[in-house]
Design a protein around this motif. Structure first.
Motif, PDB file in Angstrom:
ATOM      1  N   PRO A  47     -10.820  -3.080   7.508  1.00 38.61           N
ATOM      2  CA  PRO A  47     -12.231  -3.484   7.411  1.00 38.61           C
ATOM      3  C   PRO A  47     -13.114  -2.826   8.467  1.00 38.61           C
ATOM      4  O   PRO A  47     -14.275  -2.488   8.188  1.00 38.61           O
ATOM      5  N   HIS A  69     -14.685  -6.832   0.127  1.00 37.68           N
ATOM      6  CA  HIS A  69     -13.442  -7.197  -0.567  1.00 37.68           C
ATOM      7  C   HIS A  69     -13.199  -6.281  -1.760  1.00 37.68           C
ATOM      8  O   HIS A  69     -12.057  -5.882  -2.042  1.00 37.68           O
ATOM      9  N   VAL A 117      -4.628  -3.851   5.630  1.00 29.96           N
ATOM     10  CA  VAL A 117      -4.638  -5.104   4.879  1.00 29.96           C
ATOM     11  C   VAL A 117      -3.228  -5.338   4.347  1.00 29.96           C
ATOM     12  O   VAL A 117      -2.435  -4.414   4.210  1.00 29.96           O
ATOM     13  N   ASN A 142      -6.735  -7.816   7.034  1.00 27.23           N
ATOM     14  CA  ASN A 142      -7.518  -8.805   6.301  1.00 27.23           C
ATOM     15  C   ASN A 142      -7.534 -10.168   6.988  1.00 27.23           C
ATOM     16  O   ASN A 142      -8.289 -11.062   6.590  1.00 27.23           O
TER      17      ASN A 142
END
Length: 229
Positions: A47, A69, A117, A142
Protein backbone atom coordinates in the motif's frame (compact mmCIF):
# COMPACT_ATOMS: atom_id res chain seq x y z
CA UNK A 1 10.28 -19.56 22.43
CA UNK A 2 11.78 -17.55 19.57
CA UNK A 3 9.36 -16.02 17.08
CA UNK A 4 11.35 -15.87 13.83
CA UNK A 5 9.91 -13.56 11.20
CA UNK A 6 11.25 -13.61 7.65
CA UNK A 7 11.01 -10.89 5.06
CA UNK A 8 10.31 -12.29 1.57
CA UNK A 9 11.71 -10.23 -1.32
CA UNK A 10 15.50 -10.21 -1.35
CA UNK A 11 15.62 -12.41 1.74
CA UNK A 12 13.89 -15.67 0.81
CA UNK A 13 13.59 -15.18 -2.93
CA UNK A 14 13.86 -12.92 -5.97
CA UNK A 15 11.12 -12.56 -8.56
CA UNK A 16 13.06 -10.88 -11.41
CA UNK A 17 10.90 -7.76 -11.26
CA UNK A 18 7.56 -9.58 -11.31
CA UNK A 19 6.15 -7.50 -8.47
CA UNK A 20 7.19 -4.20 -10.02
CA UNK A 21 5.73 -5.10 -13.40
CA UNK A 22 2.46 -6.25 -11.81
CA UNK A 23 2.03 -3.18 -9.64
CA UNK A 24 2.76 -0.75 -12.49
CA UNK A 25 0.20 -2.42 -14.73
CA UNK A 26 -2.37 -2.58 -11.92
CA UNK A 27 -1.96 1.13 -11.26
CA UNK A 28 -2.39 1.96 -14.94
CA UNK A 29 -5.48 -0.25 -15.17
CA UNK A 30 -7.23 0.98 -12.04
CA UNK A 31 -6.21 4.63 -11.73
CA UNK A 32 -6.02 5.13 -15.51
CA UNK A 33 -2.89 7.20 -15.33
CA UNK A 34 0.74 6.80 -16.32
CA UNK A 35 3.01 5.62 -13.53
CA UNK A 36 6.19 7.63 -12.91
CA UNK A 37 9.50 6.16 -11.85
CA UNK A 38 11.28 7.61 -8.86
CA UNK A 39 10.81 5.44 -5.80
CA UNK A 40 12.52 2.33 -4.47
CA UNK A 41 10.30 -0.58 -3.49
CA UNK A 42 12.76 -2.08 -1.00
CA UNK A 43 11.52 -2.32 2.57
CA UNK A 44 8.10 -0.80 1.86
CA UNK A 45 4.60 -2.20 2.09
CA UNK A 46 2.53 -2.69 -1.05
CA UNK A 47 0.00 0.00 0.00
CA UNK A 48 2.85 2.42 0.69
CA UNK A 49 4.30 1.75 -2.77
CA UNK A 50 0.92 2.40 -4.38
CA UNK A 51 0.48 5.63 -2.45
CA UNK A 52 3.94 6.99 -3.19
CA UNK A 53 3.72 6.23 -6.91
CA UNK A 54 0.26 7.75 -7.26
CA UNK A 55 1.26 10.82 -5.27
CA UNK A 56 4.09 11.30 -7.78
CA UNK A 57 1.47 11.00 -10.51
CA UNK A 58 -0.45 13.87 -8.88
CA UNK A 59 -3.32 11.96 -7.25
CA UNK A 60 -4.69 13.04 -3.89
CA UNK A 61 -4.74 10.66 -0.93
CA UNK A 62 -8.54 10.69 -1.09
CA UNK A 63 -8.53 9.45 -4.67
CA UNK A 64 -5.82 6.89 -3.90
CA UNK A 65 -7.79 5.52 -0.95
CA UNK A 66 -10.98 5.20 -3.00
CA UNK A 67 -9.42 2.52 -5.19
CA UNK A 68 -6.63 1.15 -3.01
CA UNK A 69 -8.27 -2.23 -2.35
CA UNK A 70 -9.22 -2.53 -6.01
CA UNK A 71 -5.67 -1.89 -7.20
CA UNK A 72 -4.20 -4.36 -4.71
CA UNK A 73 -6.63 -7.07 -5.84
CA UNK A 74 -5.74 -6.36 -9.47
CA UNK A 75 -2.04 -6.44 -8.57
CA UNK A 76 -2.29 -9.91 -7.02
CA UNK A 77 -3.96 -11.32 -10.12
CA UNK A 78 -1.33 -9.84 -12.39
CA UNK A 79 1.44 -10.97 -10.05
CA UNK A 80 0.36 -14.60 -10.30
CA UNK A 81 0.66 -14.42 -14.09
CA UNK A 82 4.09 -12.79 -13.86
CA UNK A 83 5.32 -15.39 -11.36
CA UNK A 84 4.47 -18.24 -13.71
CA UNK A 85 7.60 -17.24 -15.63
CA UNK A 86 10.07 -17.73 -12.77
CA UNK A 87 11.52 -21.01 -11.48
CA UNK A 88 13.00 -22.45 -8.30
CA UNK A 89 16.29 -20.73 -9.12
CA UNK A 90 14.72 -17.61 -7.64
CA UNK A 91 15.06 -19.13 -4.17
CA UNK A 92 17.97 -17.65 -2.19
CA UNK A 93 20.92 -19.84 -1.11
CA UNK A 94 20.37 -21.80 2.09
CA UNK A 95 16.71 -20.92 2.51
CA UNK A 96 15.30 -24.44 2.29
CA UNK A 97 17.80 -25.93 4.74
CA UNK A 98 17.37 -23.10 7.23
CA UNK A 99 13.58 -23.26 7.17
CA UNK A 100 13.67 -27.02 7.67
CA UNK A 101 16.07 -26.65 10.60
CA UNK A 102 13.87 -24.03 12.23
CA UNK A 103 10.70 -26.06 11.69
CA UNK A 104 12.28 -29.03 13.43
CA UNK A 105 12.84 -27.07 16.65
CA UNK A 106 10.23 -26.95 19.40
CA UNK A 107 11.57 -23.62 20.67
CA UNK A 108 10.94 -21.72 17.41
CA UNK A 109 7.72 -20.34 15.96
CA UNK A 110 8.22 -19.62 12.27
CA UNK A 111 6.57 -16.60 10.67
CA UNK A 112 6.63 -13.86 8.07
CA UNK A 113 7.08 -10.11 8.32
CA UNK A 114 6.62 -8.60 4.89
CA UNK A 115 5.36 -5.54 3.09
CA UNK A 116 3.59 -7.83 0.63
CA UNK A 117 -0.16 -8.10 0.99
CA UNK A 118 -1.06 -11.56 2.25
CA UNK A 119 -2.18 -13.03 -1.08
CA UNK A 120 0.83 -11.56 -2.87
CA UNK A 121 3.14 -13.11 -0.30
CA UNK A 122 1.47 -16.49 -0.77
CA UNK A 123 1.80 -16.25 -4.56
CA UNK A 124 5.53 -15.51 -4.34
CA UNK A 125 6.23 -18.31 -1.86
CA UNK A 126 4.18 -20.81 -3.84
CA UNK A 127 6.06 -19.87 -7.01
CA UNK A 128 9.36 -21.11 -5.55
CA UNK A 129 7.90 -24.14 -3.77
CA UNK A 130 8.13 -22.86 -0.20
CA UNK A 131 4.42 -22.56 0.49
CA UNK A 132 2.83 -20.60 3.31
CA UNK A 133 1.65 -23.34 5.67
CA UNK A 134 5.04 -23.65 7.34
CA UNK A 135 4.77 -20.03 8.49
CA UNK A 136 2.38 -20.15 11.43
CA UNK A 137 2.17 -16.42 12.14
CA UNK A 138 2.89 -13.22 10.32
CA UNK A 139 2.11 -9.62 9.49
CA UNK A 140 1.58 -8.28 5.99
CA UNK A 141 1.23 -5.09 4.02
CA UNK A 142 -2.54 -5.26 4.19
CA UNK A 143 -2.34 -5.29 8.01
CA UNK A 144 -0.80 -1.81 8.10
CA UNK A 145 0.63 0.58 5.53
CA UNK A 146 3.60 1.46 7.78
CA UNK A 147 6.19 -1.28 8.14
CA UNK A 148 7.24 -0.39 11.74
CA UNK A 149 3.71 -1.30 12.85
CA UNK A 150 3.98 -4.88 11.58
CA UNK A 151 6.22 -6.46 14.29
CA UNK A 152 3.71 -5.69 17.04
CA UNK A 153 0.94 -7.23 14.93
CA UNK A 154 3.00 -10.37 14.33
CA UNK A 155 3.88 -10.64 18.03
CA UNK A 156 0.22 -10.30 19.04
CA UNK A 157 -0.68 -13.12 16.67
CA UNK A 158 2.13 -15.25 18.07
CA UNK A 159 0.90 -14.63 21.60
CA UNK A 160 -2.65 -15.60 20.63
CA UNK A 161 -1.39 -18.82 19.06
CA UNK A 162 0.95 -19.73 21.91
CA UNK A 163 -1.35 -18.67 24.71
CA UNK A 164 1.26 -16.62 26.55
CA UNK A 165 3.19 -13.36 26.31
CA UNK A 166 6.22 -13.09 24.02
CA UNK A 167 9.08 -10.83 25.05
CA UNK A 168 10.21 -8.34 22.45
CA UNK A 169 13.75 -9.69 22.40
CA UNK A 170 12.41 -13.16 21.65
CA UNK A 171 11.18 -11.83 18.30
CA UNK A 172 13.78 -12.09 15.52
CA UNK A 173 13.32 -10.24 12.23
CA UNK A 174 15.40 -11.52 9.30
CA UNK A 175 15.63 -9.28 6.26
CA UNK A 176 17.75 -7.65 3.59
CA UNK A 177 17.01 -3.93 3.97
CA UNK A 178 17.60 -1.20 6.55
CA UNK A 179 13.82 -1.06 6.98
CA UNK A 180 13.89 -4.69 8.11
CA UNK A 181 16.73 -3.97 10.53
CA UNK A 182 14.89 -1.12 12.21
CA UNK A 183 11.20 -1.99 12.06
CA UNK A 184 11.16 -4.14 15.21
CA UNK A 185 12.88 -1.70 17.55
CA UNK A 186 9.57 -0.44 18.87
CA UNK A 187 8.91 -3.80 20.53
CA UNK A 188 12.55 -4.59 21.34
CA UNK A 189 12.88 -7.21 18.60
CA UNK A 190 16.30 -8.32 17.36
CA UNK A 191 17.27 -8.12 13.70
CA UNK A 192 19.50 -10.28 11.51
CA UNK A 193 20.60 -8.94 8.16
CA UNK A 194 21.25 -10.91 4.99
CA UNK A 195 22.98 -9.15 2.11
CA UNK A 196 21.17 -10.92 -0.72
CA UNK A 197 19.19 -7.88 -1.82
CA UNK A 198 20.17 -4.35 -2.76
CA UNK A 199 22.15 -3.58 0.40
CA UNK A 200 25.69 -4.64 1.29
CA UNK A 201 26.90 -6.28 4.48
CA UNK A 202 28.39 -2.97 5.60
CA UNK A 203 25.19 -1.02 4.88
CA UNK A 204 23.14 -3.49 6.90
CA UNK A 205 25.70 -3.66 9.70
CA UNK A 206 25.46 0.12 10.06
CA UNK A 207 21.84 -0.42 11.15
CA UNK A 208 23.10 -2.35 14.21
CA UNK A 209 21.47 -5.75 13.84
CA UNK A 210 22.75 -8.59 16.01
CA UNK A 211 24.45 -10.12 12.94
CA UNK A 212 24.72 -9.83 9.17
CA UNK A 213 25.30 -12.72 6.74
CA UNK A 214 26.22 -12.62 3.08
CA UNK A 215 23.47 -15.22 2.54
CA UNK A 216 21.66 -17.89 4.57
CA UNK A 217 23.71 -20.87 3.41
CA UNK A 218 25.59 -21.40 6.70
CA UNK A 219 22.63 -23.02 8.44
CA UNK A 220 24.37 -23.74 11.73
CA UNK A 221 25.74 -20.20 12.09
CA UNK A 222 22.42 -18.55 11.30
CA UNK A 223 20.55 -20.95 13.56
CA UNK A 224 22.98 -20.34 16.40
CA UNK A 225 22.55 -16.58 16.05
CA UNK A 226 18.77 -16.91 16.13
CA UNK A 227 18.47 -19.10 19.22
CA UNK A 228 21.50 -18.11 21.29
CA UNK A 229 21.74 -14.31 21.09
Amino acid sequence: MKVVLFDIDGTLLLTDGAGRRAVYRALEDVYETSVPDGIQFDGKTDPQIVRELMQLAGLTDERIDERLHQVLDRYVGLLQAELSRIDSGALMPGVTALLEALEAREDVLLGLLTGNVRHGAAAKLDAVGIGTTRFRVGAFGNDHEKRPELPAIARARAEALLGHAVRGDDVVVIGDTPADMGCGRGIGARAIGVATGRYSVDELRACQPVAVFTDLSDTSAVLRTIVET
